[in-house]
Scaffold this motif. Structure first.
Motif, PDB file in Angstrom:
ATOM      1  N   VAL A  53     -46.608   8.853  19.287  1.00 50.16           N
ATOM      2  CA  VAL A  53     -46.220   8.217  20.556  1.00 50.16           C
ATOM      3  C   VAL A  53     -46.566   6.734  20.526  1.00 50.16           C
ATOM      4  N   ARG A  54     -47.706   6.382  19.943  1.00 53.58           N
ATOM      5  CA  ARG A  54     -48.080   4.966  19.853  1.00 53.58           C
ATOM      6  C   ARG A  54     -47.099   4.182  18.983  1.00 53.58           C
ATOM      7  N   ARG A  55     -46.640   4.807  17.892  1.00 51.96           N
ATOM      8  CA  ARG A  55     -45.626   4.144  17.055  1.00 51.96           C
ATOM      9  C   ARG A  55     -44.336   3.938  17.855  1.00 51.96           C
ATOM     10  N   MET A  56     -43.960   4.958  18.634  1.00 48.10           N
ATOM     11  CA  MET A  56     -42.750   4.836  19.455  1.00 48.10           C
ATOM     12  C   MET A  56     -42.930   3.777  20.535  1.00 48.10           C
ATOM     13  N   MET A  57     -44.152   3.671  21.088  1.00 50.87           N
ATOM     14  CA  MET A  57     -44.419   2.638  22.100  1.00 50.87           C
ATOM     15  C   MET A  57     -44.216   1.250  21.525  1.00 50.87           C
ATOM     16  N   THR A  58     -44.732   1.028  20.333  1.00 51.23           N
ATOM     17  CA  THR A  58     -44.581  -0.275  19.684  1.00 51.23           C
ATOM     18  C   THR A  58     -43.107  -0.587  19.469  1.00 51.23           C
ATOM     19  N   SER A  59     -42.366   0.389  18.966  1.00 55.61           N
ATOM     20  CA  SER A  59     -40.935   0.185  18.737  1.00 55.61           C
ATOM     21  C   SER A  59     -40.199  -0.060  20.048  1.00 55.61           C
ATOM     22  N   ALA A  60     -40.561   0.679  21.101  1.00 53.93           N
ATOM     23  CA  ALA A  60     -39.914   0.504  22.404  1.00 53.93           C
ATOM     24  C   ALA A  60     -40.198  -0.889  22.959  1.00 53.93           C
ATOM     25  N   GLN A  61     -41.435  -1.362  22.784  1.00 54.23           N
ATOM     26  CA  GLN A  61     -41.767  -2.703  23.259  1.00 54.23           C
ATOM     27  C   GLN A  61     -40.964  -3.755  22.510  1.00 54.23           C
ATOM     28  N   LEU A  62     -40.869  -3.607  21.193  1.00 54.86           N
ATOM     29  CA  LEU A  62     -40.101  -4.559  20.395  1.00 54.86           C
ATOM     30  C   LEU A  62     -38.621  -4.515  20.761  1.00 54.86           C
ATOM     31  N   LEU A  63     -38.114  -3.320  21.003  1.00 53.32           N
ATOM     32  CA  LEU A  63     -36.717  -3.161  21.398  1.00 53.32           C
ATOM     33  C   LEU A  63     -36.460  -3.820  22.749  1.00 53.32           C
ATOM     34  N   GLU A  64     -37.376  -3.605  23.693  1.00 57.82           N
ATOM     35  CA  GLU A  64     -37.230  -4.194  25.023  1.00 57.82           C
ATOM     36  C   GLU A  64     -37.315  -5.713  24.976  1.00 57.82           C
ATOM     37  N   GLU A  65     -38.097  -6.232  24.042  1.00 58.98           N
ATOM     38  CA  GLU A  65     -38.241  -7.683  23.910  1.00 58.98           C
ATOM     39  C   GLU A  65     -37.144  -8.287  23.040  1.00 58.98           C
ATOM     40  N   GLY A  66     -36.249  -7.455  22.504  1.00 60.51           N
ATOM     41  CA  GLY A  66     -35.172  -7.948  21.676  1.00 60.51           C
ATOM     42  C   GLY A  66     -35.571  -8.279  20.259  1.00 60.51           C
ATOM     43  N   GLN A  67     -36.761  -7.845  19.854  1.00 57.74           N
ATOM     44  CA  GLN A  67     -37.234  -8.149  18.508  1.00 57.74           C
ATOM     45  C   GLN A  67     -36.887  -7.050  17.511  1.00 57.74           C
ATOM     46  N   LEU A  68     -36.254  -5.975  17.976  1.00 57.37           N
ATOM     47  CA  LEU A  68     -35.902  -4.851  17.111  1.00 57.37           C
ATOM     48  C   LEU A  68     -34.492  -4.422  17.467  1.00 57.37           C
ATOM     49  N   LYS A  69     -33.667  -4.206  16.473  1.00 59.68           N
ATOM     50  CA  LYS A  69     -32.323  -3.742  16.726  1.00 59.68           C
ATOM     51  C   LYS A  69     -32.328  -2.233  16.878  1.00 59.68           C
ATOM     52  N   SER A  70     -31.543  -1.709  17.804  1.00 60.03           N
ATOM     53  CA  SER A  70     -31.459  -0.265  17.988  1.00 60.03           C
ATOM     54  C   SER A  70     -30.584   0.351  16.925  1.00 60.03           C
ATOM     55  N   GLY A  71     -30.738   1.645  16.730  1.00 56.98           N
ATOM     56  CA  GLY A  71     -29.879   2.375  15.833  1.00 56.98           C
ATOM     57  C   GLY A  71     -30.477   2.666  14.471  1.00 56.98           C
ATOM     58  N   GLY A  72     -31.493   1.959  14.079  1.00 57.90           N
ATOM     59  CA  GLY A  72     -32.116   2.199  12.772  1.00 57.90           C
ATOM     60  C   GLY A  72     -33.268   3.163  12.884  1.00 57.90           C
ATOM     61  N   PRO A  73     -33.666   3.721  11.751  1.00 54.09           N
ATOM     62  CA  PRO A  73     -34.814   4.650  11.764  1.00 54.09           C
ATOM     63  C   PRO A  73     -36.119   3.884  12.008  1.00 54.09           C
ATOM     64  N   LEU A  74     -37.051   4.562  12.658  1.00 53.78           N
ATOM     65  CA  LEU A  74     -38.362   3.964  12.895  1.00 53.78           C
ATOM     66  C   LEU A  74     -39.250   4.251  11.700  1.00 53.78           C
ATOM     67  N   LYS A  75     -39.969   3.256  11.244  1.00 49.35           N
ATOM     68  CA  LYS A  75     -40.876   3.419  10.126  1.00 49.35           C
ATOM     69  C   LYS A  75     -42.293   3.612  10.664  1.00 49.35           C
ATOM     70  N   PRO A  76     -43.065   4.520  10.042  1.00 47.11           N
ATOM     71  CA  PRO A  76     -44.454   4.735  10.501  1.00 47.11           C
ATOM     72  C   PRO A  76     -45.330   3.535  10.263  1.00 47.11           C
TER      73      PRO A  76
END
Length: 76
Positions: A53-76
């Motif tokens: 969940v913490r890894r997903m939180m980090t990815s969600a924060q980056l996605l919300e801030e526009g620093q991560l593109k959606s659609g790709g796999p999340l890396k641990p």
């Protein structure tokens, strides 16, 4: 509420459940080995879930801030 905030709430809930399982495990009698093993498994699964969940939180924060593109796999 943002996705990251929702995931944070989830992490807190799972963490509390994990701690409660550990508290019960510590109160078991010496001969309650099966119960101890089951609670140990619950604790391990809870810890793994919180880390995920913490890894997903980090990815969600980056996605919300526009620093991560959606659609790709999340890396641990």
């Amino acid at each position: 509420m943002t996705l990251a905030e929702e995931l944070s709430d989830l992490a807190h809930i799972v963490s509390a459940m994990t701690m409660q399982a550990g508290a019960v495990r510590l109160r078991l009698k010496q001969d309650q080995t099966t119960e101890r093993e089951m609670l140990t498994l619950i604790e391990g699964a809870g810890r793994e879930a919180v880390e995920e969940v913490r890894r997903m939180m980090t990815s969600a924060q980056l996605l919300e801030e526009g620093q991560l593109k959606s659609g790709g796999p999340l890396k641990p």
